[in-house]
Each structure stands twice: as C-alpha cells, then as structure tokens.
Design a protein around this motif. Structure first.
Motif, PDB file in Angstrom:
ATOM      1  N   TRP A  46      47.538  -7.519 -49.458  1.00  0.00           N
ATOM      2  CA  TRP A  46      47.622  -6.107 -49.798  1.00  0.00           C
ATOM      3  C   TRP A  46      46.381  -5.312 -49.398  1.00  0.00           C
ATOM      4  O   TRP A  46      46.197  -4.181 -49.847  1.00  0.00           O
ATOM      5  CB  TRP A  46      47.892  -5.903 -51.294  1.00  0.00           C
ATOM      6  N   VAL A  47      45.537  -5.858 -48.540  1.00  0.00           N
ATOM      7  CA  VAL A  47      44.283  -5.167 -48.224  1.00  0.00           C
ATOM      8  C   VAL A  47      44.318  -4.419 -46.896  1.00  0.00           C
ATOM      9  O   VAL A  47      43.643  -3.392 -46.745  1.00  0.00           O
ATOM     10  CB  VAL A  47      43.077  -6.151 -48.221  1.00  0.00           C
ATOM     11  N   THR A  49      45.462  -1.966 -44.279  1.00  0.00           N
ATOM     12  CA  THR A  49      46.291  -0.756 -44.286  1.00  0.00           C
ATOM     13  C   THR A  49      46.682  -0.332 -42.874  1.00  0.00           C
ATOM     14  O   THR A  49      47.866  -0.257 -42.552  1.00  0.00           O
ATOM     15  CB  THR A  49      45.556   0.393 -44.993  1.00  0.00           C
ATOM     16  N   SER A 104      34.797  -6.122 -55.711  1.00  0.00           N
ATOM     17  CA  SER A 104      36.169  -6.628 -55.742  1.00  0.00           C
ATOM     18  C   SER A 104      36.974  -5.851 -56.760  1.00  0.00           C
ATOM     19  O   SER A 104      36.419  -5.166 -57.631  1.00  0.00           O
ATOM     20  CB  SER A 104      36.195  -8.125 -56.101  1.00  0.00           C
ATOM     21  N   LYS A 260      40.625  -3.207 -52.345  1.00  0.00           N
ATOM     22  CA  LYS A 260      41.556  -3.592 -51.284  1.00  0.00           C
ATOM     23  C   LYS A 260      41.474  -2.696 -50.057  1.00  0.00           C
ATOM     24  O   LYS A 260      40.637  -2.888 -49.201  1.00  0.00           O
ATOM     25  CB  LYS A 260      42.970  -3.695 -51.852  1.00  0.00           C
ATOM     26  N   GLY A 261      42.319  -1.650 -49.973  1.00  0.00           N
ATOM     27  CA  GLY A 261      42.379  -0.828 -48.769  1.00  0.00           C
ATOM     28  C   GLY A 261      41.230   0.116 -48.562  1.00  0.00           C
ATOM     29  O   GLY A 261      41.230   0.877 -47.591  1.00  0.00           O
ATOM     30  N   GLY A 265      40.798  -2.993 -45.230  1.00  0.00           N
ATOM     31  CA  GLY A 265      41.053  -4.430 -45.260  1.00  0.00           C
ATOM     32  C   GLY A 265      40.051  -5.249 -44.477  1.00  0.00           C
ATOM     33  O   GLY A 265      40.287  -6.430 -44.206  1.00  0.00           O
ATOM     34  N   PRO A 268      34.894  -6.770 -48.162  1.00  0.00           N
ATOM     35  CA  PRO A 268      35.043  -6.586 -49.608  1.00  0.00           C
ATOM     36  C   PRO A 268      34.185  -5.436 -50.126  1.00  0.00           C
ATOM     37  O   PRO A 268      32.992  -5.359 -49.854  1.00  0.00           O
ATOM     38  CB  PRO A 268      34.571  -7.930 -50.187  1.00  0.00           C
TER      39      PRO A 268
END
Length: 422
Positions: A46-47, A49, A104, A260-261, A265, A268
């Motif tokens: 899910w990271v 985009t 994170s 995440k995005g 992506g 971190p």
C-alpha cells in the motif's frame, strides 16, 4: 545456496520457507533476477502510489544524498523538512497547523496517542481513556496494538497492552449503534481521544463504512471535548478517491497520521499533524511539558526530499485524473465478479476494491490465503489476500490491460483452488 538468516514480517517460515528475490521495479512491475515480471497489484503493502522508481522522486533522492544525508533534528532543521511541513499544511484538512516527523505508520500513531494524552495533562485536566473502532488496525508497536483489534495479531503480547474502549464497526444498517456507543462511552468517562481509520479499515478486512458515521463521531467528540485522531496511514494519498479520506468524509481531525504514500513509496517516512491547541499545550518555559518523543532518523533529509518531490508530482502531474480513471476501471472489473457464486460482499471505495471468497474457514488465518497468494503469483500477479478476503490496491500508473490480468487471475481462483483448469 544456503538458507537466509532473515526473519521476514508477517511470514510463517514453516509454511513459506523460500522468499522471492527481486532485482528491480518500474511502474507497476517487479522484476526478479531470473527476469520474471510480477504485477504489483497491492502497491507493495500500500505504499507505492505513482509507480515504482518514479524518475522525479529518484532524482530528488540522488540530489539530496549528495548534499545532506542526515542531521540530528533536535535543535537543527533543514530545507527539505521545512518545505515538506509547509507543503503538508497547505494540503491537509483545515485547522492542522503543526507537523511532527517520525519514520513509520506505527510510530505516527504512537506520536498521536502521546500528543493526545500529553495535551490533557499539560492543560491541567488529565484524561486517560482512548476509544477505538472495532476491527481497527493501527500498527504493531505497543500503542498501535493496544488501540487495534485484539486477536491473533496481539495475543502473545497481551500483558504489554493498555485497555481501550471499543465501539462496534458501523456495518450497513448498524451505523446508529456505533454512534450511540461512542456517545455513551464519552458520557460515562472523560475521553482523551477517538482513533479511527476513516471510511475503510485496512488490515481488518478492507471494511468500508459511511461518511455520515465519521461526521457524527467527530461531532460527539467535539461535544465531549475529546480529540479526534484520523489514522490515514493507508487511506491517505488518494486511495479513497480523495487526497485524504478525511476530506472525502468532510471531517477535520485534531490529529492526522500519514505515512506509506508520503514519499510515493520510495523511503520510510511518517508525520503526525496536529492543531495549534495541541502544540501550544506542549510549548512552555517548563521543560516538563516537553513532548518527549524522537527517533534517531527524525525528518531524515533524503526521505523528506523524496516526499517534497511527491508533493510536486501531486501539484504538477495529472494524479487526480489517474485516480478517477482507476476508480472507474476498478468499478467495471469488480462489477463483472459481483454475480460470481464463489464470491460475496464485493465492495469498493476509490481505488480500493475487495471481495470475499466463500470458504468454510473464513478470516485472516483461513487456510486458503496462502493458496490464493501462490495462485496469483503463478499468474504473475502480486496479491496478498487477508485470509479469504481478496483486495486490489494498485499504483495509479496501472493500465487497463494490466488490471485485466489482475481480475482474470481473481476470476480463475475458485476453479484453480478446486483443482479444475481455468
């Protein structure tokens, strides 16, 4: 080849003894050393985009790495962090005015919880109760697990976790029960904060709920003086069809968690945004009111530079158009599976779709989960089902033909698992 010493996340090595090596990635595709291509239909947890190795983000990383790699962020600052913070405030829901950096999604939630508790302590009206939504997931650190759903994810660590008040998930037809439960919880005991994943619960099964519920929960929180925390680690950066799910729902959180995005992506990075009231409650000549949280790599310049480039992509490239097209394409392909007898509860919000494979042992530990994942990999598609729940959350660069490959592999799954030829 000797076995690897690496202990992989969320992996039962007794059932998955071999990992798939990856050499490179571009766009929506991952490439193995053998030259095999795998379509990344879940954005690598899910990271991702805009797609893997977006040239603007890669270029920003390279340039920043030559200039400044790392510096302590206590007592110092740097241009990438300043540019990013201002850029985030510009696009965040109105009222959020300060940015705290971490690394994170889990730690952004820890920061949010500590901000909330610290706020009430510092204003001289301490509150300790946190309210959370049933089935929620907020990370794997102690605070994140405490406010997340109790079960297989946290069972071994139960003695470390603090108690929270849980309100039921607002499933269709039962929304009022959720609203009433939160109102009752706040009336029963002063509440510090409510934490939710707005509009869709991720690891809890891609469960979608109505925006009206969020609006009512925020109204009740304001009425009782509780803070409203939106955990948009997964829902942020366009996944629900809007830049932030809070915008889509028409709510403004007191505290907003992003990760995440945020770097597209690539690296971190996480942030926790808050209102001026929360910041001012910690600003004092009294050092005991300091916000006591940090990590060694807080606001790493290279990660911040990647995030600044990500903001530029959102401003200057047709990302919203891609999201709108992907939303429509997902809807069309999911629609073709709605009448399939092997599936149920087909659902969508923005660029995210999900449906459940009808099996006797449903749930996260459903034995079919690993079989499904292997089936998809055999078709050259990376999908990582949540037990018997199959979801699709691709990068925005995915093409219609690539989506066809994803949904064809899903349509084949029931027959393949039954031992029949697709």
């Amino acid at each position: 080849m000797t076995s690897s010493p690496i202990w992989h996340p969320f992996t039962q090595h007794g059932l998955q003894p071999e990992m798939i090596p990856v050499r490179s990635a571009r766009g929506a595709w991952i490439k193995t050393p053998a030259g095999d291509l795998i379509l990344d239909a879940i954005s690598s947890w899910w990271v991702v985009t805009h797609g893997h190795c977006h040239p603007r983000i890669v270029g920003a990383i390279e340039e920043q790495a030559r200039r400044l790699d790392q510096v302590i962020f206590a007592g110092f600052t740097h241009a990438p962090a300043e540019m990013l913070a201002r850029g985030l405030i510009d696009i965040a829901p109105e009222g959020l005015a300060h940015v705290f950096f971490s690394d994170s999604g889990s730690t952004s939630v820890e920061v949010a919880l500590k901000m909330a508790l610290g706020y009430f302590r510092n204003i001289g009206a301490p509150r300790r109760r946190i309210v959370a939504l049933e089935h929620g997931y907020h990370g794997d650190t102690i605070g994140g697990m405490s406010v997340g759903a109790r079960g297989i994810f946290s069972a071994a660590y139960e003695t470390l976790l603090f108690e929270v008040e849980r309100i039921p998930f607002p499933s269709p037809g039962n929304e009022q029960a959720t609203i009433d439960a939160f109102d009752a919880a706040c009336a029963n005991e002063p509440t510090a904060a409510l934490i939710v994943e707005p509009l869709v619960l991720g690891a809890g099964g891609m469960l979608v709920y109505d925006a009206r519920v969020l609006q009512e929960l925020q109204r009740i929180a304001r009425h009782h003086g509780a803070l409203f925390i939106a955990d948009e680690v997964m829902t942020g950066w366009g996944r629900t069809g809007a830049l932030f799910a809070s915008d889509k729902a028409g709510v403004t959180p007191d505290i907003l968690c992003l990760a995440k995005g945020i770097t597209g992506g690539s690296l971190p990075l996480a942030v926790t945004l808050c209102t001026s009231d929360i910041f001012e409650a910690h600003r004092s000549t009294d050092r005991s009111k300091t916000f006591f949280h940090s990590s060694s790599y807080t606001a790493n310049p290279i990660a911040c530079a990647a995030a600044v480039a990500n903001l530029e992509i959102w401003r200057e490239e047709p990302v919203a158009d891609k999201i709108a097209a992907l939303t429509m394409a997902q809807e069309e392909r999911l629609g073709a599976l709605r009448s399939h007898s092997a599936f149920s509860d087909a659902r969508q919000i923005g660029t995210i779709t999900a449906l459940d494979l009808n099996v006797p042992d449903a749930g996260y530990l459903a034995s079919v989960g690993l079989q499904l994942m292997q089936h998809f990999l055999d078709r050259g598609v990376l999908l990582r089902p949540l037990g018997n729940t199959i979801y699709v959350m691709p990068p925005y660069c995915i093409t219609p033909d690539e989506l066809d490959l994803v949904y064809a592999s899903i349509a084949e799954a029931p027959d393949v698992l039954a031992g029949e030829s697709p």
